[in-house]
Design a protein around this motif. Structure first.
Motif, PDB file in Angstrom:
ATOM      1  N   ALA A  40     -49.066 -16.197 -29.554  1.00 51.33           N
ATOM      2  CA  ALA A  40     -48.919 -14.738 -29.604  1.00 51.33           C
ATOM      3  C   ALA A  40     -48.738 -14.260 -31.035  1.00 51.33           C
ATOM      4  O   ALA A  40     -49.309 -13.237 -31.447  1.00 51.33           O
ATOM      5  N   VAL A  41     -47.961 -15.010 -31.836  1.00 54.08           N
ATOM      6  CA  VAL A  41     -47.739 -14.653 -33.241  1.00 54.08           C
ATOM      7  C   VAL A  41     -49.046 -14.745 -34.019  1.00 54.08           C
ATOM      8  O   VAL A  41     -49.351 -13.889 -34.867  1.00 54.08           O
ATOM      9  N   HIS A  44     -51.154 -11.688 -33.116  1.00 53.57           N
ATOM     10  CA  HIS A  44     -50.612 -10.478 -33.748  1.00 53.57           C
ATOM     11  C   HIS A  44     -50.928 -10.455 -35.238  1.00 53.57           C
ATOM     12  O   HIS A  44     -51.361  -9.427 -35.778  1.00 53.57           O
ATOM     13  N   SER A  45     -50.712 -11.575 -35.900  1.00 48.01           N
ATOM     14  CA  SER A  45     -50.915 -11.650 -37.358  1.00 48.01           C
ATOM     15  C   SER A  45     -52.381 -11.443 -37.717  1.00 48.01           C
ATOM     16  O   SER A  45     -52.709 -10.719 -38.662  1.00 48.01           O
ATOM     17  N   VAL A  47     -54.700  -9.887 -35.956  1.00 43.61           N
ATOM     18  CA  VAL A  47     -55.101  -8.507 -35.672  1.00 43.61           C
ATOM     19  C   VAL A  47     -54.576  -7.567 -36.750  1.00 43.61           C
ATOM     20  O   VAL A  47     -55.301  -6.669 -37.224  1.00 43.61           O
ATOM     21  N   VAL A  48     -53.323  -7.750 -37.160  1.00 43.56           N
ATOM     22  CA  VAL A  48     -52.748  -6.889 -38.203  1.00 43.56           C
ATOM     23  C   VAL A  48     -53.525  -7.042 -39.509  1.00 43.56           C
ATOM     24  O   VAL A  48     -53.870  -6.044 -40.169  1.00 43.56           O
ATOM     25  N   ASP A 100     -55.543  -8.463 -29.452  1.00 44.04           N
ATOM     26  CA  ASP A 100     -54.120  -8.746 -29.578  1.00 44.04           C
ATOM     27  C   ASP A 100     -53.527  -9.348 -28.308  1.00 44.04           C
ATOM     28  O   ASP A 100     -52.655 -10.218 -28.380  1.00 44.04           O
ATOM     29  N   SER A 101     -54.006  -8.927 -27.154  1.00 42.78           N
ATOM     30  CA  SER A 101     -53.453  -9.435 -25.893  1.00 42.78           C
ATOM     31  C   SER A 101     -54.312 -10.542 -25.286  1.00 42.78           C
ATOM     32  O   SER A 101     -54.021 -11.020 -24.184  1.00 42.78           O
ATOM     33  N   ALA A 459     -50.275  -4.132 -22.502  1.00 47.59           N
ATOM     34  CA  ALA A 459     -49.795  -4.422 -23.856  1.00 47.59           C
ATOM     35  C   ALA A 459     -49.897  -3.175 -24.727  1.00 47.59           C
ATOM     36  O   ALA A 459     -50.794  -2.334 -24.542  1.00 47.59           O
ATOM     37  N   ALA A 461     -50.773  -2.750 -27.886  1.00 47.51           N
ATOM     38  CA  ALA A 461     -52.002  -2.628 -28.682  1.00 47.51           C
ATOM     39  C   ALA A 461     -53.176  -2.178 -27.816  1.00 47.51           C
ATOM     40  O   ALA A 461     -53.987  -1.340 -28.229  1.00 47.51           O
TER      41      ALA A 461
END
Length: 496
Positions: A40-41, A44-45, A47-48, A100-101, A459, A461
């Motif tokens: 998951a991290v 997220h990273s 996508v950011v 992200d999801s 989610a 996002a």
């Protein structure tokens, strides 16, 4: 190439360089620093970082616009191409939010990097007027999309879709390249404007006719126009949701814009006419036939679909027919209408896939799976309503004005309403499309949910992606001048 030329190249390609570097950064970070962290991290990273790269490129385009061109039309940057690039960046951000999801792969960096590399290819595709760079950009984009389609290694459907996409894509690439080589043989140039000058001197050349047919066939595959649409239903259904969203939205924006410029700048003298009673040989009549077949096949075949993804695929084929009407007209007004149409269509389509992404945990695929959505997730159902009614062309949503401007450009662009036959067919098929879009909405709002079905968790996002697309569809429908005026003011620098 001199130092000054290299500086000019870097100045004109700064947004593409930013997005490309963002893709490399995502790849390096995921393969090094984030490799041992939770999945998951990592998502997220990635996508950011990817969204940050797109936002920086957007700022570069908006705050530091660079206009100019390179020799032989290899790169032509003007306000219109920059507007299209901004739209591509916005769509890329929405697609990244869907990732992200996602949990269908552990190769997070590679997948997000491919989205950014595909966006880079599309940005290059819309800013070139050179056949060689055009072909390289198309193939760079296609290779990224082939890989993204088959990225879910656990899905047999994904593998089958990728294989079909690759085989049909390879064949169409060969046809397109052969057509481009004939154009080079006729003109002795790879730049579109010298090709246009050569074509104007011999519009009836048999070699030119063959070249036009091959180029139309090659581009017909990229835009999923019938009868070159065979790959689309499988890709829409089998590809990961984010991959299908990118294929259905951003690639259509880039492909239609490049197609319009290629024919308008390079082959305008050989257009002929598809107007009723004023027919003359040329590619306009060929495109008109393609538009008619796409509208008929796409809309009629969509009626029989039980899968929502396949319904969107056949809907896309029908919409390709509507958009091709603008190419038949090939005027400034029709280009303005096409840009508005394809951007708003892409927003509605990526929004529909965003809703699918939100429902992925529920195993939603068939139209019947949407039953009771209005009670289980009212906000998702409302956004789905906006997207589907926009695709159907219901006012005051953006899809209505997209069709309206394309159809009126066709009627005003020819004498004595010569393309009225094509517009009437488009209107009839638009009415047909109401049936299959309303089938989905009937399940969402009329059918009762399964007994005991819990509310749907979405989610953050994904919810942001859904609402962003829905807001833009509403805003550009209620205030179409926001986009139309922008396109109109930038148009003169692109098409002379």
């Amino acid at each position: 190439m001199t130092g000054t030329s290299y500086a000019e190249l870097l100045r004109l390609t700064a947004p593409e360089i930013v997005v490309g570097l963002a893709g490399l950064l995502v790849l390096v970070l995921d393969l090094s620093v984030l490799r041992r962290t939770a999945i998951a991290v990592r998502f997220h990273s990635a996508v950011v970082a990817g969204c940050a790269g797109c936002v920086i490129a957007w700022v570069v385009l908006d705050k530091f616009p660079a206009q100019g061109s390179l020799p032989a039309g290899m790169l032509v940057v003007n306000p219109l191409t920059q507007l299209i690039q901004i739209a591509l960046l916005g769509l890329a951000i929405v697609v990244l939010l869907l990732v992200d999801s996602a949990r269908f792969t552990t190769h997070v960096g590679e997948y997000c990097a491919l989205i950014l590399f595909a966006t880079t290819a599309m940005m290059l595709l819309v800013s070139t007027q050179n056949l060689l760079v055009l072909f390289i950009s198309i193939e760079f984009l296609s290779l990224s999309l082939y890989i993204m389609t088959g990225f879910d290694k656990e899905s047999a459907q994904s593998a089958e879709a990728a294989l079909k996409y690759f085989l049909f894509g390879g064949m169409s690439a060969g046809i397109l390249l052969f057509g481009m080589s004939l154009l080079y043989g006729i003109s002795g140039s790879l730049a579109l404007q010298p090709i246009g000058a050569a074509v104007s001197q011999s519009p009836g050349d048999p070699m030119l006719t063959l070249a036009m047919v091959m180029v139309v066939a090659g581009f017909g595959f990229k835009i999923a126009a019938a009868p070159f649409h065979m790959w689309a239903p499988e890709v829409y259904q089998g590809a990961p949701t984010a991959s299908a969203a990118l294929v259905a939205s951003s690639s259509k924006v880039a492909s239609f814009f490049a197609l319009f410029l290629a024919f308008n700048l390079g082959l305008r003298a050989a257009a002929g006419s598809a107007a009723w009673g004023m027919y003359s040989a040329g590619w306009a009549s060929l495109i008109a036939i393609l538009a008619a077949v796409s509208m008929l096949w796409g809309n009629l075949a969509a009626i029989a679909q039980t899968s929502f993804r396949r319904l969107l695929a056949y809907s896309a084929i029908g919409h390709a027919g509507y958009m091709l009407i603008a190419l038949v007209v090939h005027s400034r007004q029709s280009l303005t209408a096409l840009v508005y149409y394809v951007i708003t269509y892409a927003l509605a389509t990526v929004g529909a896939f965003a809703v699918l992404s939100a429902l992925e945990g529920e195993g939603v695929d068939a139209i019947a799976d949407f039953r009771g959505l209005g009670k289980r997730a009212p906000d998702l159902a409302f956004c789905l309503l906006i997207f589907l009614l926009s695709l159907a062309g219901v006012p005051p949503l953006a899809g209505f004005f997209g069709k309206f401007y394309v159809f009126t450009s066709a009627l005003e662009g020819t004498n004595h309403f010569g393309l009225l036959w094509l517009v009437l067919l488009a209107l009839a098929m638009s009415v047909v499309s109401f049936y299959y879009y309303l089938k989905v909405l009937k399940q969402a709002y009329v059918s009762a949910p399964v007994t005991g079905a819990p509310p749907i968790h979405v989610a953050v996002a994904t919810r942001l992606a859904v609402w962003s697309a829905a807001t833009l569809v509403l805003l550009l429908g209620c205030l179409p001048g926001l986009l139309l005026n922008k396109v109109a003011t930038t148009l003169g620098s692109a098409v002379q």
